[in-house]
Design an enzyme around this catalytic site. Structure first.
Site, PDB file in Angstrom:
ATOM      1  N   HIS A 158       0.816  -1.221   0.000  1.00  0.00           N
ATOM      2  CA  HIS A 158       0.000   0.000   0.000  1.00  0.00           C
ATOM      3  C   HIS A 158       0.855   1.279   0.000  1.00  0.00           C
ATOM      4  O   HIS A 158       0.295   2.386  -0.035  1.00  0.00           O
ATOM      5  CB  HIS A 158      -0.936   0.034   1.207  1.00  0.00           C
ATOM      6  CG  HIS A 158      -1.975  -1.042   1.198  1.00  0.00           C
ATOM      7  ND1 HIS A 158      -2.812  -1.267   0.122  1.00  0.00           N
ATOM      8  CD2 HIS A 158      -2.313  -1.969   2.138  1.00  0.00           C
ATOM      9  CE1 HIS A 158      -3.621  -2.277   0.402  1.00  0.00           C
ATOM     10  NE2 HIS A 158      -3.326  -2.730   1.615  1.00  0.00           N
ATOM     11  N   ASP A 193      -2.746 -10.578  -2.307  1.00  0.00           N
ATOM     12  CA  ASP A 193      -3.318 -10.086  -1.056  1.00  0.00           C
ATOM     13  C   ASP A 193      -4.804  -9.809  -1.248  1.00  0.00           C
ATOM     14  O   ASP A 193      -5.256  -9.503  -2.356  1.00  0.00           O
ATOM     15  CB  ASP A 193      -2.588  -8.799  -0.664  1.00  0.00           C
ATOM     16  CG  ASP A 193      -2.880  -8.336   0.750  1.00  0.00           C
ATOM     17  OD1 ASP A 193      -2.036  -8.576   1.628  1.00  0.00           O
ATOM     18  OD2 ASP A 193      -3.945  -7.722   0.974  1.00  0.00           O
ATOM     19  N   HIS A 195      -6.358  -7.277  -0.313  1.00  0.00           N
ATOM     20  CA  HIS A 195      -6.506  -5.855  -0.624  1.00  0.00           C
ATOM     21  C   HIS A 195      -5.735  -5.517  -1.902  1.00  0.00           C
ATOM     22  O   HIS A 195      -4.654  -6.058  -2.141  1.00  0.00           O
ATOM     23  CB  HIS A 195      -5.965  -4.989   0.521  1.00  0.00           C
ATOM     24  CG  HIS A 195      -6.606  -5.256   1.845  1.00  0.00           C
ATOM     25  ND1 HIS A 195      -6.032  -6.086   2.788  1.00  0.00           N
ATOM     26  CD2 HIS A 195      -7.764  -4.812   2.371  1.00  0.00           C
ATOM     27  CE1 HIS A 195      -6.820  -6.131   3.864  1.00  0.00           C
ATOM     28  NE2 HIS A 195      -7.879  -5.371   3.633  1.00  0.00           N
ATOM     29  N   ASP A 282      -4.225 -12.969   3.608  1.00  0.00           N
ATOM     30  CA  ASP A 282      -5.453 -12.478   4.217  1.00  0.00           C
ATOM     31  C   ASP A 282      -6.691 -12.723   3.360  1.00  0.00           C
ATOM     32  O   ASP A 282      -7.797 -12.311   3.720  1.00  0.00           O
ATOM     33  CB  ASP A 282      -5.345 -10.994   4.560  1.00  0.00           C
ATOM     34  CG  ASP A 282      -4.684 -10.168   3.486  1.00  0.00           C
ATOM     35  OD1 ASP A 282      -4.390 -10.703   2.405  1.00  0.00           O
ATOM     36  OD2 ASP A 282      -4.445  -8.970   3.730  1.00  0.00           O
TER      37      ASP A 282
END
Length: 338
Positions: A158, A193, A195, A282
């Site tokens: 990120h 991931d 996200h 995740d």
């Protein structure tokens, strides 16, 4: 498989995480290291510390202004009367192309996208050695290793070139890919991931020498919200070199593997000769963020499909938060590569 980790990565211990207007302890805790290391060792990994390659490989991705901020903001913050224990912004610019403030408060808002990336006394040291671990992993692959695992913590996908966010400060996967590119290789970054890898996308969005791909929960109702749509394909020379595959919440193993097959076909079409896997765990059905519904066996299957590319693979740890399944998920993925 060789694995890379530096114990100084444990020093970052964030205490603050805000969600839905409430404050919690951060899910990105040092306990993640203990569980991930156990999972890697169960798969037969032997750990070694990274070499110190200095700031150069990090500065190849991140601006000097931002690196100066990360190195100096904590002591500056402590000089603010009645300052909190961690650097947490309370104001953000509507447009980052305007003024660059001199105040610590203003610069925190400029360089920290959200409240999920508090900076403490040891954050820089931990992030630095997390990045150095990724650099050493890249060097091992460039030197002839076919696969390697980097326990990078704090994670990185990120983080933009001058912006922290979502637990991330330095973009380890991007730094590793740029290191590989600088050694004559043609890397793709495959982000699995839950996200979207918005920082990685932003770093390479106008470039055609690194292919970026991300499979993730649809950001219309999931972090990072403002990036990750299928229409985001790159710009300028980078148009067509970014592929987003947003998935409905609760996507299971079968649906995920269909999307992964699309990503693998694009990697082949790019002519990649090495893949950096931004390895978020995740997406698991029992991860605290509850975005997708991948099983432990699903991670094993996923790894086998990626290994089927027949390319050198550098696995750089991204998300995957504390649950009873975290260690097993990493073990399953690593064993699935063989």
């Amino acid at each position: 498989m060789k694995a890379i980790f530096d114990d100084r990565q444990r020093l970052h211990d964030p205490q603050h995480f805000m969600a839905n207007g409430k404050t919690y302890a951060s899910p990105e805790s040092p306990e993640r290291i203990t569980r991930l290391m156990a999972g890697a060792k169960a798969a037969g990994c032997g750990f070694q510390p990274p070499e110190d390659a200095g700031l150069g490989p990090i500065a190849a991705i991140h601006s000097a202004e931002y690196l100066h901020f990360l190195q100096t903001i904590y002591p500056r913050w402590q000089r603010i009367p009645d300052a909190g224990a961690e650097v947490i912004p309370n104001i953000h610019p509507a447009m980052r192309s305007n003024n660059y403030p001199k105040s610590a408060i203003g610069q925190a808002g400029y360089h920290q996208a959200d409240t999920a990336c508090p900076i403490g006394a040891h954050t820089w040291d931990a992030a630095y050695w997390s990045a150095q671990s990724a650099i050493t992993g890249a060097d091992l692959i460039a030197g002839g290793e076919r696969a390697g695992y980097v326990l990078s913590r704090p994670p990185g996908h990120h983080a933009f070139c001058d912006l922290a966010g979502g637990f991330c400060f330095l973009n380890n996967s991007a730094i590793a890919a740029e290191r590989l590119r600088g050694q004559g290789l043609r890397p793709a970054i495959l982000d699995v991931d839950v996200h979207h890898g918005n920082g990685t996308q932003g770093i390479f969005y106008a470039r055609d020498d690194v292919l970026t791909l991300s499979l993730h929960a649809d950001p219309d109702r999931f972090y990072p919200f403002f990036w990750g749509g299928a229409q985001e394909r790159g710009e300028g020379r980078g148009l067509g070199y970014n592929l987003n595959l947003p998935l409905p919440r609760g996507t299971d193993d079968a649906g995920y593997m269909q999307a992964l097959d699309t990503a693998l076909r694009r990697i082949r079409a790019f002519g990649a000769d090495v893949v950096v896997v931004a390895l978020g765990l995740d997406a698991h059905i029992d991860d605290p963020f509850k975005g997708l519904a991948i099983t432990t066996q699903g991670f094993h299957t996923m790894a086998g499909a990626i290994a089927g590319l027949g390319l050198p693979l550098l696995l750089v740890q991204e998300g995957g938060y504390v649950s009873d399944a975290l260690s097993d998920n990493l073990t399953a993925f690593l064993k699935g590569m063989s």
